[in-house]
Design an enzyme around this catalytic site. Structure first.
Site, PDB file in Angstrom:
ATOM      1  N   ASN A 172       0.684  -1.225   0.049  1.00  0.00           N
ATOM      2  CA  ASN A 172      -0.021  -0.020  -0.213  1.00  0.00           C
ATOM      3  C   ASN A 172       0.824   1.273  -0.041  1.00  0.00           C
ATOM      4  O   ASN A 172       1.886   1.449   0.838  1.00  0.00           O
ATOM      5  CB  ASN A 172      -0.936  -0.123   1.218  1.00  0.00           C
ATOM      6  CG  ASN A 172      -1.571   1.348   1.255  1.00  0.00           C
ATOM      7  OD1 ASN A 172      -2.654   1.479   0.516  1.00  0.00           O
ATOM      8  ND2 ASN A 172      -1.392   2.197   2.387  1.00  0.00           N
ATOM      9  N   GLU A 173       0.458   2.264  -0.760  1.00  0.00           N
ATOM     10  CA  GLU A 173       1.313   3.432  -1.076  1.00  0.00           C
ATOM     11  C   GLU A 173       2.858   3.269  -0.797  1.00  0.00           C
ATOM     12  O   GLU A 173       3.241   4.318   0.313  1.00  0.00           O
ATOM     13  CB  GLU A 173       0.424   4.335  -0.030  1.00  0.00           C
ATOM     14  CG  GLU A 173      -0.891   4.859  -0.579  1.00  0.00           C
ATOM     15  CD  GLU A 173      -1.545   5.880   0.102  1.00  0.00           C
ATOM     16  OE1 GLU A 173      -1.205   6.424   1.318  1.00  0.00           O
ATOM     17  OE2 GLU A 173      -2.703   6.257  -0.322  1.00  0.00           O
ATOM     18  N   TYR A 244      -7.566  11.884  -2.895  1.00  0.00           N
ATOM     19  CA  TYR A 244      -8.616  12.423  -1.929  1.00  0.00           C
ATOM     20  C   TYR A 244      -8.479  13.880  -2.395  1.00  0.00           C
ATOM     21  O   TYR A 244      -7.576  14.685  -2.430  1.00  0.00           O
ATOM     22  CB  TYR A 244      -8.036  12.182  -0.446  1.00  0.00           C
ATOM     23  CG  TYR A 244      -7.980  10.689   0.066  1.00  0.00           C
ATOM     24  CD1 TYR A 244      -9.095  10.258   0.289  1.00  0.00           C
ATOM     25  CD2 TYR A 244      -6.855  10.167  -0.205  1.00  0.00           C
ATOM     26  CE1 TYR A 244      -9.161   8.706   0.771  1.00  0.00           C
ATOM     27  CE2 TYR A 244      -6.609   8.675   0.248  1.00  0.00           C
ATOM     28  CZ  TYR A 244      -7.788   8.121   0.623  1.00  0.00           C
ATOM     29  OH  TYR A 244      -7.941   6.833   1.083  1.00  0.00           O
ATOM     30  N   GLU A 292      -8.222   3.873  -3.926  1.00  0.00           N
ATOM     31  CA  GLU A 292      -8.663   4.716  -2.770  1.00  0.00           C
ATOM     32  C   GLU A 292      -8.970   5.926  -3.430  1.00  0.00           C
ATOM     33  O   GLU A 292      -8.135   6.607  -3.924  1.00  0.00           O
ATOM     34  CB  GLU A 292      -7.651   4.873  -1.695  1.00  0.00           C
ATOM     35  CG  GLU A 292      -7.214   3.865  -0.767  1.00  0.00           C
ATOM     36  CD  GLU A 292      -6.463   3.997   0.525  1.00  0.00           C
ATOM     37  OE1 GLU A 292      -6.217   5.191   0.762  1.00  0.00           O
ATOM     38  OE2 GLU A 292      -5.594   3.322   0.595  1.00  0.00           O
ATOM     39  N   GLN A 350     -13.683   5.400   2.899  1.00  0.00           N
ATOM     40  CA  GLN A 350     -13.564   4.016   3.188  1.00  0.00           C
ATOM     41  C   GLN A 350     -15.168   3.622   3.443  1.00  0.00           C
ATOM     42  O   GLN A 350     -16.050   4.419   2.871  1.00  0.00           O
ATOM     43  CB  GLN A 350     -13.006   3.838   4.545  1.00  0.00           C
ATOM     44  CG  GLN A 350     -11.597   3.747   4.373  1.00  0.00           C
ATOM     45  CD  GLN A 350     -10.528   3.500   5.354  1.00  0.00           C
ATOM     46  OE1 GLN A 350     -10.946   2.765   6.245  1.00  0.00           O
ATOM     47  NE2 GLN A 350      -9.268   3.590   5.196  1.00  0.00           N
TER      48      GLN A 350
HETATM   49  O1  AHR Z   1      -8.000   5.728   3.725  1.00  0.00           O
HETATM   50  C1  AHR Z   1      -7.074   6.204   4.741  1.00  0.00           C
HETATM   51  C2  AHR Z   1      -5.545   6.265   4.317  1.00  0.00           C
HETATM   52  O2  AHR Z   1      -5.333   7.111   3.316  1.00  0.00           O
HETATM   53  C3  AHR Z   1      -5.190   4.781   4.189  1.00  0.00           C
HETATM   54  O3  AHR Z   1      -4.927   4.078   5.084  1.00  0.00           O
HETATM   55  C4  AHR Z   1      -3.897   5.046   3.061  1.00  0.00           C
HETATM   56  O4  AHR Z   1      -3.627   4.221   2.333  1.00  0.00           O
HETATM   57  C5  AHR Z   1      -4.106   6.501   2.560  1.00  0.00           C
HETATM   58  O5  AHR Z   1      -3.079   7.370   2.846  1.00  0.00           O
END
Ligand code: AHR
Length: 502
Positions: A172-173, A244, A292, A350
């Site tokens: 992840n990331e 995001y 995400e 989420q």
């Molecule tokens: O979704 C919240 C966080 O955002 C996750 O854990 C991470 O992968 C991202 O930075």
């Protein structure tokens, strides 16, 4: 009133609607798992401790896949901690979220919950503090029917049938300096390749996702994807994107246009992947797993003082979404659909409590945030093929993205239905949209608006709460007329327009 025209032409078909576009994400973070999906003693609970109200809302949301168990959490996670008798499971420090993980819920419970919710689980392996062996062990535990140490352990733990998990994220990331075990693109690419190779030896049919960038503003964006794919091209199917968005400095118009960044993100990653493929002489196409995405007021988290304690399931990242958030969110969803030719999967991050469409009170009520509605409507009504539409409409200026169209839209079409998803980004003016629905579906003929709903509110910052859960919900839009087909879309609105033959 603003004026716009839009033509729906089946010749502009993009790809079939991918059901995995409607995925979400359950991370061991805050109250997503504990007092989210799981809460023994809650009035709606089942015999396994799963909240019935959250299960019902998850089904209503129309979720198809769920990524698990993280997120930043996975980069320090030992999956073995979460299987077997509960009384023997260790409590651990969760470094990613400065919390204590009790491991009351682990892999087997999560898969059982997914099946109850009618979802496909999608698993992430830890490539932060762990590597090839642990990933292969986890895969053996999940997917081998029986007859080996780890598959027999799964059976002994009560899961007779293999979990048969098809889609796996390789970490992840890993581009993010905040990630436990953060790596350079070359280091990660090599580890992802070796992990993928070994996992395919166990199960060649898996779908594997390499970590792409954590955002299009990462300093390594573009170069990261190129290097990672140079190492993994033949071994993986997808490259991830994470994004995001939030309203910054009171610039609502700019925020409502944030899908412009997502459009740029997807097309840049697709071109980069194709360029690597061309250099390698490969005809294979890598697709995007946008695993995400959401509206997230991350600046509030960054401004908060670091935690000193290690609480169990504290309330973290509990954003309360308003109408404008839901409209920006709807535009992101439109973008994912518009790119269905290359976006094979997506996960709204989420599902519950943590930047989520579903909120709960511990021991109490559950309700739908404003963002629940665009997701649920798109999951329900997007069927058949995605058809690209380009409204002829006014534009407006933004500091971040320059001139952007006031309307953002996509259509989907099958033999029975044509559905248009459209947002009006204007913060001030309603817009009259004239529709040319062309030859609708296979049969052609005259067309009418069979049903139209609008998500809007006089207050652009109106929210749903436990006490007022239906303040912002889609309501019938009865403004539509025939000859020519037209409908009025209020300012800051998400609209679903269903067309049928007259
Ligand atoms: O979704 C919240 C966080 O955002 C996750 O854990 C991470 O992968 C991202 O930075």
């Amino acid at each position: 009133m603003l004026q716009a025209q839009l033509t729906i032409d089946p010749a502009h078909r993009v790809a079939p609607v991918r059901r995995r576009t409607f995925g979400t994400f359950v991370e061991h973070l805050g109250r997503c798992v504990y007092t989210g999906i799981y809460e023994p003693g809650h009035p709606t609970v089942d015999e396994e401790g799963f909240r019935g109200d959250v299960l019902a809302l998850t089904r209503e949301l129309g979720v198809t896949t769920v990524r698990y168990p993280g997120g930043n959490f996975v980069s320090g996670y030992r999956w073995e901690d979460g299987v077997g008798p509960r009384e023997r499971r260790p409590r651990r420090l969760d470094l990613a979220w400065h919390s204590t993980e009790t491991n009351e819920i682990g892999l087997d419970e999560f898969v059982r919950w997914s099946r109850l919710a009618g979802l496909e689980p999608m698993m992430a392996v830890n490539l932060g503090t762990r590597g090839v062996q642990e990933a292969v062990d986890l895969l053996e535990y999940c997917n081998i029917p029986s007859g080996t140490a780890l598959s027999d352990l799964r059976i002994a733990n009560g899961a007779k049938e293999p979990h048969d998990i098809r889609m796996w994220c390789l970490g992840n990331e890993m581009d993010g300096p905040w990630q436990i075990g953060h790596k350079t693109a070359r280091e990660y690419g090599r580890l992802a390749a070796e992990t993928a190779r070994a996992m395919r030896m166990v199960d060649p049919g898996l779908e594997l996702v390499a970590c792409g960038s954590s955002g299009s503003s990462m300093p390594t964006f573009g170069a990261w994807e190129a290097t990672v794919l140079e190492e993994t091209y033949d071994l993986v199917d997808h490259i991830s994107c994470h994004a995001y968005y939030e309203e910054k400095d009171g610039d609502l118009g700019g925020f409502l246009a944030c899908a412009t960044d997502m459009e740029h993100f997807i097309s840049t990653v697709v071109s980069t992947a194709d360029q690597v493929g061309a250099r390698l002489g490969s005809r294979k196409k890598i697709s995007v797993s946008f695993d995400e995405w959401n509206v997230w007021y991350m600046s509030r988290v960054q401004a908060a003082a670091p935690r000193q304690d290690w609480p169990v399931a504290p309330p973290l990242l509990e954003d309360h979404y308003h109408l404008a958030d839901a409209v920006a969110f709807g535009s992101l969803l439109i973008t994912l659909l518009r790119h269905s030719d290359r976006v094979a999967a997506a996960c709204l991050a989420q599902l519950v409590n943590v930047i989520a469409p579903i909120m709960t009170e511990p021991g109490g009520r559950a309700w739908r945030q404003t963002t629940f509605h665009p997701f649920a409507q798109a999951a329900r009504h997007a069927k058949g093929d995605v058809v690209r539409v380009e409204p002829v409409c006014p534009t407006y200026g933004t500091a971040e993205f320059g001139e952007v169209p006031v309307l953002h839209a996509v259509a989907t079409q099958d033999d029975a239905d044509t559905t248009l998803f459209v947002v009006n980004r204007s913060t001030a003016e309603p817009l009259e949209l004239e529709l040319d629905a062309g030859p609708l579906g296979a049969g052609g003929g005259a067309v009418r608006i069979a049903e139209a709903t609008t998500l809007t509110d006089e207050d652009m910052y109106a929210r749903n709460t436990a006490d007022d859960p239906d303040r912002v919900v889609p309501r019938p839009n009865t403004s539509h007329r025939s000859d020519p087909l037209r409908i009025v879309l209020p300012p800051v609105s998400w609209n679903v327009i269903r067309l049928s033959r007259a």
